[in-house]
Design a protein around this motif. Structure first.
Motif, PDB file in Angstrom:
ATOM      1  N   GLY A   1      31.458  44.068  35.104  1.00 48.62           N
ATOM      2  CA  GLY A   1      31.933  44.371  33.763  1.00 48.62           C
ATOM      3  C   GLY A   1      31.967  43.191  32.835  1.00 48.62           C
ATOM      4  N   PHE A   2      31.801  41.959  33.343  1.00 49.29           N
ATOM      5  CA  PHE A   2      31.751  40.781  32.469  1.00 49.29           C
ATOM      6  C   PHE A   2      30.870  39.733  33.157  1.00 49.29           C
ATOM      7  N   ASN A   3      30.273  38.893  32.363  1.00 49.96           N
ATOM      8  CA  ASN A   3      29.351  37.867  32.862  1.00 49.96           C
ATOM      9  C   ASN A   3      30.063  36.514  32.926  1.00 49.96           C
ATOM     10  N   ALA A   4      30.876  36.341  33.935  1.00 49.27           N
ATOM     11  CA  ALA A   4      31.611  35.080  34.094  1.00 49.27           C
ATOM     12  C   ALA A   4      32.174  35.020  35.508  1.00 49.27           C
ATOM     13  N   ILE A   5      32.588  33.817  35.888  1.00 53.12           N
ATOM     14  CA  ILE A   5      33.255  33.620  37.178  1.00 53.12           C
ATOM     15  C   ILE A   5      34.731  33.935  37.005  1.00 53.12           C
ATOM     16  N   PRO A   6      35.367  34.638  37.937  1.00 50.30           N
ATOM     17  CA  PRO A   6      36.804  34.929  37.826  1.00 50.30           C
ATOM     18  C   PRO A   6      37.595  33.652  37.547  1.00 50.30           C
ATOM     19  N   ASP A   7      38.497  33.708  36.553  1.00 44.49           N
ATOM     20  CA  ASP A   7      39.148  32.504  36.050  1.00 44.49           C
ATOM     21  C   ASP A   7      40.358  32.052  36.861  1.00 44.49           C
TER      22      ASP A   7
ATOM     23  N   THR B   1      30.713  46.048  49.747  1.00 37.57           N
ATOM     24  CA  THR B   1      29.299  46.144  50.111  1.00 37.57           C
ATOM     25  C   THR B   1      29.151  47.222  51.180  1.00 37.57           C
ATOM     26  N   PHE B   2      28.237  48.199  50.934  1.00 39.16           N
ATOM     27  CA  PHE B   2      28.048  49.331  51.836  1.00 39.16           C
ATOM     28  C   PHE B   2      26.845  49.091  52.743  1.00 39.16           C
ATOM     29  N   LYS B   3      26.678  49.996  53.690  1.00 34.38           N
ATOM     30  CA  LYS B   3      25.603  49.874  54.668  1.00 34.38           C
ATOM     31  C   LYS B   3      24.220  49.950  54.026  1.00 34.38           C
ATOM     32  N   ASP B   4      24.079  50.708  52.933  1.00 38.51           N
ATOM     33  CA  ASP B   4      22.781  50.836  52.281  1.00 38.51           C
ATOM     34  C   ASP B   4      22.475  49.679  51.332  1.00 38.51           C
ATOM     35  N   GLY B   5      23.357  48.648  51.278  1.00 36.32           N
ATOM     36  CA  GLY B   5      23.126  47.490  50.434  1.00 36.32           C
ATOM     37  C   GLY B   5      23.728  47.589  49.055  1.00 36.32           C
ATOM     38  N   LYS B   6      24.251  48.744  48.669  1.00 31.52           N
ATOM     39  CA  LYS B   6      24.850  48.892  47.344  1.00 31.52           C
ATOM     40  C   LYS B   6      26.231  48.247  47.321  1.00 31.52           C
ATOM     41  N   GLN B   7      26.658  47.861  46.127  1.00 28.44           N
ATOM     42  CA  GLN B   7      27.955  47.239  45.930  1.00 28.44           C
ATOM     43  C   GLN B   7      28.751  47.994  44.872  1.00 28.44           C
ATOM     44  N   ALA B   8      30.052  48.058  45.087  1.00 24.50           N
ATOM     45  CA  ALA B   8      30.949  48.731  44.146  1.00 24.50           C
ATOM     46  C   ALA B   8      32.079  47.785  43.778  1.00 24.50           C
ATOM     47  N   TYR B   9      32.532  47.872  42.523  1.00 23.62           N
ATOM     48  CA  TYR B   9      33.610  47.020  42.015  1.00 23.62           C
ATOM     49  C   TYR B   9      34.788  47.914  41.635  1.00 23.62           C
ATOM     50  N   SER B  10      35.951  47.525  42.085  1.00 25.72           N
ATOM     51  CA  SER B  10      37.180  48.241  41.722  1.00 25.72           C
ATOM     52  C   SER B  10      38.272  47.213  41.483  1.00 25.72           C
ATOM     53  N   HIS B  11      39.221  47.521  40.597  1.00 21.17           N
ATOM     54  CA  HIS B  11      40.265  46.557  40.258  1.00 21.17           C
ATOM     55  C   HIS B  11      41.620  47.264  40.223  1.00 21.17           C
TER      56      HIS B  11
ATOM     57  N   LEU C   1      31.675  57.218  43.951  1.00 20.23           N
ATOM     58  CA  LEU C   1      33.039  57.010  43.482  1.00 20.23           C
ATOM     59  C   LEU C   1      34.056  57.346  44.558  1.00 20.23           C
ATOM     60  N   GLU C   2      33.733  58.348  45.389  1.00 21.12           N
ATOM     61  CA  GLU C   2      34.669  58.715  46.459  1.00 21.12           C
ATOM     62  C   GLU C   2      34.771  57.613  47.502  1.00 21.12           C
ATOM     63  N   SER C   3      33.671  56.903  47.786  1.00 20.93           N
ATOM     64  CA  SER C   3      33.679  55.828  48.792  1.00 20.93           C
ATOM     65  C   SER C   3      34.197  54.524  48.241  1.00 20.93           C
ATOM     66  N   CYS C   4      34.403  54.377  46.951  1.00 19.79           N
ATOM     67  CA  CYS C   4      34.901  53.140  46.353  1.00 19.79           C
ATOM     68  C   CYS C   4      36.406  53.029  46.622  1.00 19.79           C
ATOM     69  N   PRO C   5      36.885  51.893  47.179  1.00 15.72           N
ATOM     70  CA  PRO C   5      38.298  51.791  47.545  1.00 15.72           C
ATOM     71  C   PRO C   5      39.203  51.631  46.324  1.00 15.72           C
ATOM     72  N   GLU C   6      40.401  52.173  46.416  1.00 23.05           N
ATOM     73  CA  GLU C   6      41.406  52.027  45.369  1.00 23.05           C
ATOM     74  C   GLU C   6      42.265  50.812  45.699  1.00 23.05           C
TER      75      GLU C   6
ATOM     76  N   ASP D   1      38.534  49.168  29.441  1.00 17.90           N
ATOM     77  CA  ASP D   1      38.098  50.534  29.157  1.00 17.90           C
ATOM     78  C   ASP D   1      37.067  51.053  30.151  1.00 17.90           C
ATOM     79  N   LEU D   2      36.756  50.272  31.200  1.00 19.52           N
ATOM     80  CA  LEU D   2      35.769  50.715  32.190  1.00 19.52           C
ATOM     81  C   LEU D   2      36.438  51.552  33.267  1.00 19.52           C
ATOM     82  N   GLU D   3      35.568  52.202  34.048  1.00 12.52           N
ATOM     83  CA  GLU D   3      36.075  53.016  35.150  1.00 12.52           C
ATOM     84  C   GLU D   3      36.767  52.132  36.192  1.00 12.52           C
ATOM     85  N   GLN D   4      37.705  52.749  36.922  1.00 14.77           N
ATOM     86  CA  GLN D   4      38.414  52.015  37.972  1.00 14.77           C
ATOM     87  C   GLN D   4      37.449  51.590  39.079  1.00 14.77           C
ATOM     88  N   CYS D   5      36.398  52.367  39.305  1.00 17.69           N
ATOM     89  CA  CYS D   5      35.385  52.048  40.304  1.00 17.69           C
ATOM     90  C   CYS D   5      34.014  52.146  39.649  1.00 17.69           C
TER      91      CYS D   5
END
Length: 333
Positions: free
Chosen positions: A89-95, A128-138, A26-31, A80-84
Motif C-alpha cells: 500500500g505504500f512505497n517505503a520501508i516501515p519506519d 507467503t503461501f505455497k503457490d508463491g503469492k503474498q498477502a498483506y494484512s494490518h 481473502l479468506e486465507s489472509c490472516p487477521e 482506506d485500503l482493505e484489511q487484507c
C-alpha cells in the motif's frame, strides 16, 4: 455477431473465476490482533513505551510470516485500503521496525523500541503461501497512553525506598572501613615508642584483610602423608605393594627369621653331640689293635707259656696267642 457473444461469455466467466479466487485469497489472509491475546481480542491501548506485540490467526496454506511496525505517518497511506490485500500500500520501508521473519509462528514481539506517548502504532503481517503469492494484512493499531499519576507515585516511592536502602548500606560500609582503618594520632607529650606501638597495633593485620576479602580460611581435613617405618610410602597408592625387596622390613619379621636360624643352629649342635656319643659307645670292640697291652715281670715261670713275664690288657680287651712258640711273636687281637 456470434463472435461477440462468445467473447462476452468468456469475459463473464473470467470475471467470475477471479472473483471466486479473490474471495478464497481473502479468506486465507490472516487477521492481525494487537498484543499477545491468542487471537481472541484486540488490544487498544498500552502503557509500555518500549515494546509492541501482535498475534494473528494461522492460515493453512501459509509457509512463512513476516511482520513490521509502522506509525501514523505511514498508516495514512493504507487507511482506506482493505484489511487484507496483495500489496503493502505504500512505497517505503516501515519506519518503526523493518520486516522480520518469524517463520510459521503466529505471534511476535519487540521489546527494544522507543515509542512516543499519545501516538498510535500498527503492525503489518506479510504472509507467503505455497503457490508463491503474498498477502498483506494490518492491525487497527494500539495507542500508547501515559501511566496514571498513582502508578508514577508508587514507582517513585519504591525507587526512593530502594535508594534509601542503598545509601544506608553504603554508609554502614564506609563506617566499617573507617573503623577498621582508623589510625590513632600520637600525642606530642607521650613517648614516641609507645605511640609507634599503638600505631602498629591499630593497623589492620594481613590476616584480617585477607579474611575480609576472601572469607575465613578453609583447611584440608584429609589425613596428611607420614612415614610410620613400615616399609611403604603411605601415599595412598599401590606402588609399595609390589616392591617388597626394597626398603626396610618390619622388626617382627626380622626377629622371627633370627629365632628360626638360632633354633636350627641348636639342633645341628645336638645332632653332632649325639653322633659323637654313638661313635664313642658303639665302636670299642671293633678296633681291637688299638688296645694297650703291658708286660709285668714275675718270679715264677708260667708253666703254660714258659716265660717269667706276665702280660695284662686293659678291661674289655681280649688277648690271643695263636703261636705255639711264645718266644717267636706276641699277637694282640
Amino acid at each position: 455477431m456470434n463472435l461477440y457473444k462468445i467473447l462476452f461469455l468468456v469475459s463473464i466467466y473470467l470475471a467470475f473465476v477471479n472473483c471466486i479466487q479473490g474471495e478464497k485469497f481473502l479468506e486465507s489472509c490472516p487477521e492481525v490482533y494487537d498484543g499477545l491475546t491468542n487471537a481472541r481480542f484486540d488490544l487498544q491501548t498500552q502503557y509500555s513505551s518500549n515494546s509492541i506485540s501482535a498475534n494473528w490467526k494461522i492460515s493453512m496454506n501459509a509457509i512463512k510470516y513476516e511482520w513490521a511496525i509502522i506509525s501514523d505517518n505511514q498508516y495514512q497511506y493504507i487507511r482506506d485500503l482493505e484489511q487484507c490485500r496483495n500489496s503493502i500500500g505504500f512505497n517505503a520501508i516501515p519506519d518503526v521496525q523493518d520486516w522480520k521473519n518469524v517463520n510459521v509462528m503466529n505471534f511476535a514481539s519487540n521489546d527494544d523500541l522507543v515509542l512516543k506517548e499519545r501516538e498510535k502504532y500498527y503492525v503489518i503481517v506479510r504472509t507467503t503461501f505455497k503457490d508463491g503469492k503474498q498477502a498483506y494484512s494490518h492491525s487497527n493499531g494500539v495507542l500508547i497512553v501515559p501511566q496514571p499519576e498513582e502508578a508514577i507515585a508508587i514507582d517513585e516511592v519504591v525507587e526512593k525506598k530502594h535508594n534509601d536502602m542503598l545509601v544506608s548500606h553504603l554508609k554502614r560500609e564506609i563506617e566499617y572501613v573507617q573503623e577498621r582503618a582508623h589510625i590513632a594520632v600520637p600525642n606530642q607529650d607521650e613517648c614516641p615508642i609507645d605511640a609507634d606501638n599503638r600505631c602498629r597495633a591499630s593497623k589492620i593485620r594481613v590476616y584480617d584483610r585477607l579474611t575480609e576479602i576472601y572469607g575465613p580460611p578453609i583447611f584440608d581435613d584429609r589425613r596428611p602423608i607420614r612415614d610410620d617405618d613400615d616399609g611403604d610410602d603411605d601415599d595412598g597408592d599401590d606402588d609399595d605393594e609390589s616392591s617388597g625387596a626394597v626398603g626396610s622390613y618390619p622388626a617382627g619379621i626380622v626377629g622371627a627369621i633370627i629365632g628360626i636360624l638360632a633354633l636350627l643352629a641348636i639342633l645341628c649342635c645336638l645332632l653332632a653331640l649325639v653322633g659323637f656319643f654313638i661313635a664313642a659307645v658303639g665302636g670299642g670292640d671293633d678296633d681291637k689293635f688299638n688296645d694297650r697291652i703291658y708286660a709285668k715281670p714275675s718270679d715264677d715261670v708260667d708253666g703254660e707259656y714258659g716265660t717269667k713275664e706276665e702280660y695284662k690288657v686293659e678291661d674289655s680287651t681280649r688277648v690271643e696267642f695263636p703261636d705255639i712258640d711264645p718266644h717267636s711273636r706276641l699277637s694282640a687281637i
